[in-house]
Motif scaffolding. Sequence first.
Motif, PDB file in Angstrom:
ATOM      1  N   ASP A 124       0.811  -1.219   0.000  1.00 25.32           N
ATOM      2  CA  ASP A 124       0.000   0.000   0.000  1.00 25.32           C
ATOM      3  C   ASP A 124       0.847   1.274   0.000  1.00 25.32           C
ATOM      4  O   ASP A 124       0.295   2.381  -0.009  1.00 25.32           O
ATOM      5  N   THR A 125       2.174   1.149   0.034  1.00 25.64           N
ATOM      6  CA  THR A 125       3.013   2.353   0.033  1.00 25.64           C
ATOM      7  C   THR A 125       2.838   3.154  -1.252  1.00 25.64           C
ATOM      8  O   THR A 125       2.968   4.383  -1.243  1.00 25.64           O
ATOM      9  N   THR A 126       2.536   2.476  -2.366  1.00 27.40           N
ATOM     10  CA  THR A 126       2.302   3.195  -3.626  1.00 27.40           C
ATOM     11  C   THR A 126       1.066   4.074  -3.512  1.00 27.40           C
ATOM     12  O   THR A 126       1.047   5.228  -3.968  1.00 27.40           O
ATOM     13  N   LYS A 127       0.003   3.547  -2.886  1.00 24.08           N
ATOM     14  CA  LYS A 127      -1.213   4.336  -2.689  1.00 24.08           C
ATOM     15  C   LYS A 127      -0.931   5.552  -1.798  1.00 24.08           C
ATOM     16  O   LYS A 127      -1.457   6.639  -2.034  1.00 24.08           O
ATOM     17  N   TYR A 153       0.087   9.304   9.048  1.00 18.19           N
ATOM     18  CA  TYR A 153      -0.356   8.307  10.021  1.00 18.19           C
ATOM     19  C   TYR A 153      -0.168   6.898   9.451  1.00 18.19           C
ATOM     20  O   TYR A 153       0.342   5.990  10.119  1.00 18.19           O
ATOM     21  N   LYS A 154      -0.557   6.698   8.200  1.00 23.46           N
ATOM     22  CA  LYS A 154      -0.419   5.385   7.558  1.00 23.46           C
ATOM     23  C   LYS A 154       1.052   5.030   7.348  1.00 23.46           C
ATOM     24  O   LYS A 154       1.451   3.872   7.532  1.00 23.46           O
ATOM     25  N   SER A 155       1.861   6.014   6.951  1.00 21.28           N
ATOM     26  CA  SER A 155       3.284   5.750   6.724  1.00 21.28           C
ATOM     27  C   SER A 155       3.984   5.339   8.010  1.00 21.28           C
ATOM     28  O   SER A 155       4.845   4.447   8.010  1.00 21.28           O
ATOM     29  N   GLU A 156       3.626   5.983   9.124  1.00 21.35           N
ATOM     30  CA  GLU A 156       4.217   5.596  10.403  1.00 21.35           C
ATOM     31  C   GLU A 156       3.805   4.186  10.797  1.00 21.35           C
ATOM     32  O   GLU A 156       4.601   3.428  11.352  1.00 21.35           O
ATOM     33  N   TYR A 157       2.556   3.839  10.506  1.00 24.35           N
ATOM     34  CA  TYR A 157       2.081   2.493  10.840  1.00 24.35           C
ATOM     35  C   TYR A 157       2.877   1.437  10.075  1.00 24.35           C
ATOM     36  O   TYR A 157       3.195   0.363  10.611  1.00 24.35           O
ATOM     37  N   LEU A 158       3.238   1.744   8.801  1.00 22.75           N
ATOM     38  CA  LEU A 158       3.976   0.795   7.966  1.00 22.75           C
ATOM     39  C   LEU A 158       5.492   0.965   8.062  1.00 22.75           C
ATOM     40  O   LEU A 158       6.234   0.255   7.388  1.00 22.75           O
ATOM     41  N   PHE A 218       7.170   3.358   6.828  1.00 24.00           N
ATOM     42  CA  PHE A 218       7.500   3.745   5.455  1.00 24.00           C
ATOM     43  C   PHE A 218       8.232   5.080   5.512  1.00 24.00           C
ATOM     44  O   PHE A 218       7.633   6.145   5.495  1.00 24.00           O
ATOM     45  N   ASP A 219       9.577   5.028   5.577  1.00 21.63           N
ATOM     46  CA  ASP A 219      10.388   6.229   5.803  1.00 21.63           C
ATOM     47  C   ASP A 219      10.195   7.294   4.732  1.00 21.63           C
ATOM     48  O   ASP A 219      10.129   8.495   5.033  1.00 21.63           O
ATOM     49  N   VAL A 220      10.128   6.885   3.468  1.00 21.26           N
ATOM     50  CA  VAL A 220       9.975   7.861   2.391  1.00 21.26           C
ATOM     51  C   VAL A 220       8.661   8.619   2.536  1.00 21.26           C
ATOM     52  O   VAL A 220       8.591   9.837   2.389  1.00 21.26           O
ATOM     53  N   GLY A 221       7.585   7.891   2.847  1.00 18.72           N
ATOM     54  CA  GLY A 221       6.289   8.539   3.036  1.00 18.72           C
ATOM     55  C   GLY A 221       6.285   9.469   4.231  1.00 18.72           C
ATOM     56  O   GLY A 221       5.715  10.565   4.186  1.00 18.72           O
ATOM     57  N   ILE A 222       6.935   9.048   5.341  1.00 23.07           N
ATOM     58  CA  ILE A 222       6.998   9.896   6.537  1.00 23.07           C
ATOM     59  C   ILE A 222       7.760  11.188   6.229  1.00 23.07           C
ATOM     60  O   ILE A 222       7.308  12.293   6.556  1.00 23.07           O
ATOM     61  N   ALA A 223       8.927  11.048   5.562  1.00 26.00           N
ATOM     62  CA  ALA A 223       9.726  12.229   5.238  1.00 26.00           C
ATOM     63  C   ALA A 223       8.973  13.173   4.304  1.00 26.00           C
ATOM     64  O   ALA A 223       8.949  14.390   4.505  1.00 26.00           O
ATOM     65  N   ALA A 224       8.301  12.594   3.272  1.00 29.95           N
ATOM     66  CA  ALA A 224       7.565  13.430   2.318  1.00 29.95           C
ATOM     67  C   ALA A 224       6.401  14.141   2.997  1.00 29.95           C
ATOM     68  O   ALA A 224       6.149  15.322   2.754  1.00 29.95           O
ATOM     69  N   ALA A 225       5.675  13.434   3.876  1.00 28.49           N
ATOM     70  CA  ALA A 225       4.522  14.032   4.555  1.00 28.49           C
ATOM     71  C   ALA A 225       4.955  15.169   5.479  1.00 28.49           C
ATOM     72  O   ALA A 225       4.349  16.247   5.495  1.00 28.49           O
TER      73      ALA A 225
END
Length: 681
Positions: A48-51, A79-84, A86-93
Amino acid sequence: MSTWIKMSCVVCWLLLTVHLVKAQERPATIRYNLPDTPSSLKNLTQADTTKISNQINYALTVVLHDMDSAVWLMEDALYKSEYLHFDVGIAAAFCDLGYFNNRKGNYAASIKFYQSGLPYAERAFRGSTSLAMYYTSMCTPYYYASDFDSISHYVYKAETLVNGRQIKKTSEAIDVSSVYTNIGMLWNSLGNYNKALSYLQKAESTLKAFEQKPKKKEFEELYKSTLAIIYSDIGMVYMGKKNTDSAFHFFSHSLEYNSMMPAAITGTAAIYAQRKENDKALEWYNHALKVTEETKDYSDNMHAKVGLGQLYYEMKDYRKAEAMLLSVLNDMKLRAGIDVPKLYETYHTLSQVYAANSDYRRAFRYSETSLTMLDSAFRQEKLQSVYELELKAKTAEKDKALARKQLQLSQTEAKVREKNMWMGIIGSGSVLLLLTFVSLYSNNKNKQRLQAKQIQALQQEQEINNLKSAIQGEEKERARMARELHDGIMVRLSTVKMNIKTLPEQFKHLNSTDYVNTNYYQQIIEQMEEATKELRATAHNLMPDMLLQGGLPDAVYYFCNSLQKNTNLIFSYQQYDEINRMLPEFELSVYRIIQEFLQNVIKHAKATKVLVQLSRPQEDTLAITIEDDGIGFDIQAAGKNGMGLKSIRNRIQAMNGIIDISSEPGAGTMVHLEFDIPKNV
């Protein structure tokens, strides 16, 4: 500086294109409000990281017309990136939330978001151009917060990542050119237009190298947008250089790539206003307002409003000028950050508007407020000068390190050649050995003399550069004092003059005794006293009175007392032995060093008590001890990262002094200084 805000948006798009890196243990983050956890959260997987990336990208398009929805989408993605993990998503958010708050003028919140995402960005984008972009995007809120130490730190890290890098992809070219663009605009804000142009031209050439190469669809528009930003910034630099023809050319070039570039539109309007083409200027300023309102770009919208208000004043449409400038002040009240130069322009122009309408009371009030803003601008200018000197110091250190490496390489090559020659000598006859040995000895002596001359030349060049820097610093200080006297005290005296001119009309029926008892007369007297105090303070900054009259001990004692009155700290001053008068230059240098240490205690230590002790353990030795009960600090970390402590050490070394610092986190700090007292020759 509004261009930096747009560059932060560029970073956010680029962060979504890098390779995904699996997260490790996560550091703590700042608090944020989110809806209740959905039941489907437990069903999330790494697929789900792509979503999540698509959701972050979509939020960047929503922000242009619906900021609240964009914030909600970005917080949900975080919130979802932290749950997974997912470092790239956390940094981008976090980066995008920092950008959103910066766009709204909430600079303190923007800094918190960028800092919270920094550990994830450094882990996910280690050594990449995207990390360099993250560093430079952080500089935007730090600029508005006047934190030039942080700007210097992150710009240096970003430039280290991109310098000499082999660029193979369009995405890397966009990143690197954007980093050079941000650094160029930093130099532009410092008034170094030539250096700003060199970085912006480097950004343009980096991007132009990929102009004919095929690009992915998602990078085509981003490529054009980045070029539009570069040309817009070049136009801003030429505006600073008063070259409006070149500025107009590059603004037009920017709009060819992006017709909605607010800085280029506002700059074009300003050029028409300077040329007295008021109809065209009015048209372009209104166009800028429309574009910035559609994109919800607060900073450029404010710049357009200030320019439009000044244009209405020049057109003698004082009613519209007043309404436009008051709307700027109202907008600023709703923002957490303040653009000091634009705020000064707003108050100053309002003062002129009210003076033109013979409303002298309001004119005086806004003139007083503009003086306060001008003083803030001068403080900001001082910080910018410090930042520029720090950059020069870092550049000098890099040059010095390069010279040392070249010298070591030369010595290594000389040793290799010497070894080869000895091998040839061993294979030759005894007579040839003797002749070769004599020749080798002579050559080695010549090389040593040559190397010694090279080292001496480098040292002389370094001394010349240091002397130039000192002279430039003195010239800047003289210029600052001239501006402070001209724009501060002279404006106050002009205000008093304007009030005195109105006396015959306002008090023509009063005799001198009654007039002296009026509030209006008392106000003029207070204004004259304020101008006198300001003049005295300006002179005191050049050379403290107590230092001239009573010497170093009296000046330090007086300074401690004044700090105790103006802070919550308790100062204890102690003096052992008799300390006679010393050379004025030596006393002033020691006094400034003590001042700097005490200012650091106030700024960083969070202490409640401070001890300052002066003694003369030997006839030719002056000892100083400064001790506080604050939070302390890591000396090794400060020695590596703190330019301020390095600068103090260099000054003490230049005075043939020694410094010993004892500190641990949570255990306070003690600084001991010793100087050889120069003879009064």
